[in-house]
Enzyme design. Structure first.
Site, PDB file in Angstrom:
ATOM      1  CG  ASN B 104      41.714  93.150  31.686  1.00  0.00           C
ATOM      2  OD1 ASN B 104      42.521  92.286  31.327  1.00  0.00           O
ATOM      3  ND2 ASN B 104      41.103  93.120  32.857  1.00  0.00           N
ATOM      4  CB  ILE B 111      42.086 100.238  28.152  1.00  0.00           C
ATOM      5  CG1 ILE B 111      41.898 100.327  26.633  1.00  0.00           C
ATOM      6  CG2 ILE B 111      43.093  99.179  28.523  1.00  0.00           C
ATOM      7  CD1 ILE B 111      43.035 101.026  25.940  1.00  0.00           C
ATOM      8  CB  CYS B 112      40.377  97.861  33.116  1.00  0.00           C
ATOM      9  SG  CYS B 112      40.736  97.781  34.866  1.00  0.00           S
ATOM     10  CG  LEU B 113      47.240  98.856  31.338  1.00  0.00           C
ATOM     11  CD1 LEU B 113      47.487  97.395  31.665  1.00  0.00           C
ATOM     12  CD2 LEU B 113      47.832  99.191  29.969  1.00  0.00           C
ATOM     13  CG  LEU B 146      36.672  97.234  32.170  1.00  0.00           C
ATOM     14  CD1 LEU B 146      37.225  98.165  31.115  1.00  0.00           C
ATOM     15  CD2 LEU B 146      35.690  97.961  33.063  1.00  0.00           C
TER      16      LEU B 146
END
Lengths: 459, 179
Positions: B104, B111-113, B146
């Site tokens: 991620n 960051i994919c959060l 990602l």
């Protein structure tokens, strides 16, 4: 949407518009909470829209006289409810209740703890809410103050247009609502279509700028409005068929007042009925005055003095004071005495109709008030409209009393009175149809004149 | 927002400047960040730390120690936090400065959060973000990666995954992280 009226766009334009659409963020200009506006503005706004909207918005102002726009930044529903909550407290005008609200909201710390919101996370936001509540309590005037709630309304309005204050309040309400949902899982999970309440709150309640949804409104109502005794009423202005907006109501058990929002898909504003907006009338005189008139059919000087403070009564249609009657108007209106050939029944009917019937536009004021010959009834002398003026606009056909020349010229005045200076029967009053500005002339000052139309009160 | 009328592409394009740029708002951000810094230092949660760069309260450098039992065990990762003037009502921009291999996180450190994006709430703070990131290291969300290769390897070949992690990892200085 916004591109609907454009001519067929080329592919490039489409791509451009798509890009704009993707990047589009809700308009963030304008006040967070707007000024009070007449709700006819909404009708105007929709005048060229879909017929369903036109019908619904035309019906709207009949029920709701005013509205207040909220900035459509995703917090509008939260903001609208919070603002209306403060306004309702201000309108209610009870300091003790506002302090009680602080105590009540503080007592929710247990559900905040249970829902996993430690006090150090919430306290900054909560403090904004408590602080405004405390300021509101201070600003609420004592109950017998004649100028109700002006300062407190300005205070609330200012606070909600302050970015950080309102952001803190909205955040705390989101936390509180989230905690309420999380501690009443059984009540809310059936409405989440399988979504876990914790996921739902994390997705739809807690994030700032996420619009309020039905579940959120319900929970916020339960936690904030219902225990405070505020009902919530939300007309939905959407494209569903019908002539009127659909109404959603949430009722408090012991309602003190009602908060009204206007929902349009994706947006909330605040609505007001006329009684929400009008200042309560703190003028007991206006109620007692007609009784006062009626009980003193004969003019005396005492009444003149006693009534000086009641000028504003002239603004009430159909109400007049004894003192307003100019000398010659008695001549005009004096009934031709009991020997009149007209049947008494007609006099009776004349005596009852005027009060509610005359909208009393400025031009309709004309001197002759009607004096009821039957004094024993104790009915007030009431002005009837325009016996001499041709500009008669009321719903009533002309009376014989107005047309009969012998009646109009009438008997001479039986007693005299002076024109009340601020009366519209005074030609120097701007409401008088024969209005003439008063001019001081040094020559006239020392001349005694019987031109009663120019006489000044008290001379 | 179909309630907006008279909008045309030209006006849509003019994004209004951020409404929360008043002095009082900045004072509030500063106050909030100071209290966050205070509680971070008092609490001294194991495995995470954060401190402002060169006295600039709106830019922080944070450190996460890779949790035991994950491919990142024993590694120290540095991150940068940039706080907008609307903080905490808008999320900080958080980037991994230390090169990291994770489903991620992309190679620029983005960051994919969800809580840093659409699920950001004012109730979150530096500490809760760091704790979330720490747990993300051990529990990646492979549904929306990602780094697709990393997501695949995570499930298929943990040993190969760990090799990639170690190959990519490089300790950096605070100066590098602060840039």
């Amino acid at each position: 949407m916004t591109t609907g009226y454009a001519p067929p766009p080329s592919e490039e334009e489409l791509a451009y518009l798509q890009k704009l659409s993707n990047e589009y963020e809700p308009e963030v200009t304008g006040p967070l909470v707007g000024e009070l506006q007449p709700s006819t503005n909404i009708t105007t706004e929709y005048a060229r829209a879909d017929p369903v909207y036109i019908k619904k918005t035309e019906a709207l102002p009949h029920k709701y006289s005013n509205y207040r726009a909220c900035r459509g930044d995703g917090n509008c529903g939260w903001r609208a409810i919070a603002f209306a909550y403060f306004e309702a407290l201000a309108r209610n005008g009870d300091k003790t209740k506002v302090h009680a609200e602080v105590t009540r909201l503080k007592s929710f710390q247990n559900i905040l703890d249970a829902a996993g919101f430690p006090s150090e996370v919430c306290e900054d936001f909560a403090e904004e809410l408590y602080d405004l509540l405390r300021k509101t309590a201070v600003a609420i005037p004592p109950p017998d103050n004649g100028n109700p709630a002006t300062d407190v309304k300005a205070l609330v309005f200012e606070a909600f247009n302050d970015e950080s204050t309102q952001a803190g309040i909205i955040t705390f309400l989101r936390i509180l609502t989230s905690a309420w949902i999380k501690t009443h899982i059984d009540n809310y999970s059936p409405f989440l279509m399988g979504e876990d309440v914790f996921t739902y709150c994390g997705r739809a309640i807690e994030p700032f700028r996420h619009e309020i949804e039905n579940v959120g409104i319900n929970a916020l109502f339960e936690v904030l409005l219902k225990p405070a005794g505020f009902s919530l009423e939300i007309p939905y202005l959407d494209r569903t068929p019908g002539d009127e907006v659909n109404m959603y109501t949430f009722n408090a058990e012991y309602p003190i007042t009602t908060i009204r929002l206007l929902y349009r898909p994706g947006h909330y504003d605040i609505l007001y009925k006329i009684e929400d907006v009008q200042q309560p009338v703190h003028t007991p005189h206006s109620i007692s005055a007609p009784v006062y008139i009626g009980s003193f059919p004969h003019h005396t000087q005492d009444h003149t003095n006693g009534a000086r403070g009641l000028d504003y009564l002239h603004m009430i249609p159909g109400v007049t004071l004894v003192d307003d009657i100019s000398p010659y108007s008695y001549g005009d209106s004096g009934f031709p005495s009991p020997i009149s050939t007209h049947p008494p029944a007609m006099q009776q009917s004349l005596s009852v109709h005027p009060i509610p019937a005359h909208p009393a536009p400025a031009s309709a004021y004309a001197p002759p008030p009607l004096q009821i010959p039957t004094h024993s009834l104790g009915v007030a002398r009431l002005p009837i409209q325009a016996s001499q003026s041709q500009a008669r606009t009321g719903p009533f056909r002309p009376s014989i009393w107005e047309l009969e020349p012998s009646v109009a010229s009438g008997p001479p005045p039986q007693f005299t009175t002076s024109i009340f200076r601020n009366s519209h029967y005074n030609t120097a009053h701007f409401l008088n149809p024969d209005f003439e500005p008063e001019q001081w002339s040094p020559d006239a000052e020392y001349v005694t004149s019987n031109n009663s139309g120019r006489r000044r009160n008290g001379h | 927002m179909n309630i907006l009328h008279g909008q045309n592409p030209a006006t849509m394009n003019e994004k209004a400047s951020s409404p929360m740029t008043t002095a009082s708002q900045n004072a509030n951000v500063t106050k909030r960040l100071q209290s966050e810094l205070m509680s971070l230092m008092m609490a001294s949660t194991p495995g995470i730390s954060a401190f402002p760069n060169d006295g600039n309260l709106l830019n922080w450098t944070a450190t996460i120690v890779g949790p035991e039992g994950t491919p990142y065990a024993g590694l120290t990762m540095k991150l940068s936090f940039a706080f907008p003037s609307t903080y905490p009502y808008t999320a900080p921009t958080v980037l991994f400065k230390t090169p990291i291999y994770h489903p991620n996180i992309d190679f620029s450190g983005r960051i994919c959060l969800d809580i840093l994006k659409d699920k950001w709430s004012a109730i979150y703070n530096v500490q809760s973000v760091l704790l979330s990131l720490q747990s993300l290291l051990g529990e990646p969300n492979n549904a929306s990666p990602l780094n697709g290769q990393a997501a695949e390897l995570w499930d298929k070949d943990p040993a190969e995954f760990k090799k990639h992690v170690l190959a990519r990892h490089r300790d950096i200085t605070d100066d590098e992280a602060g840039q």
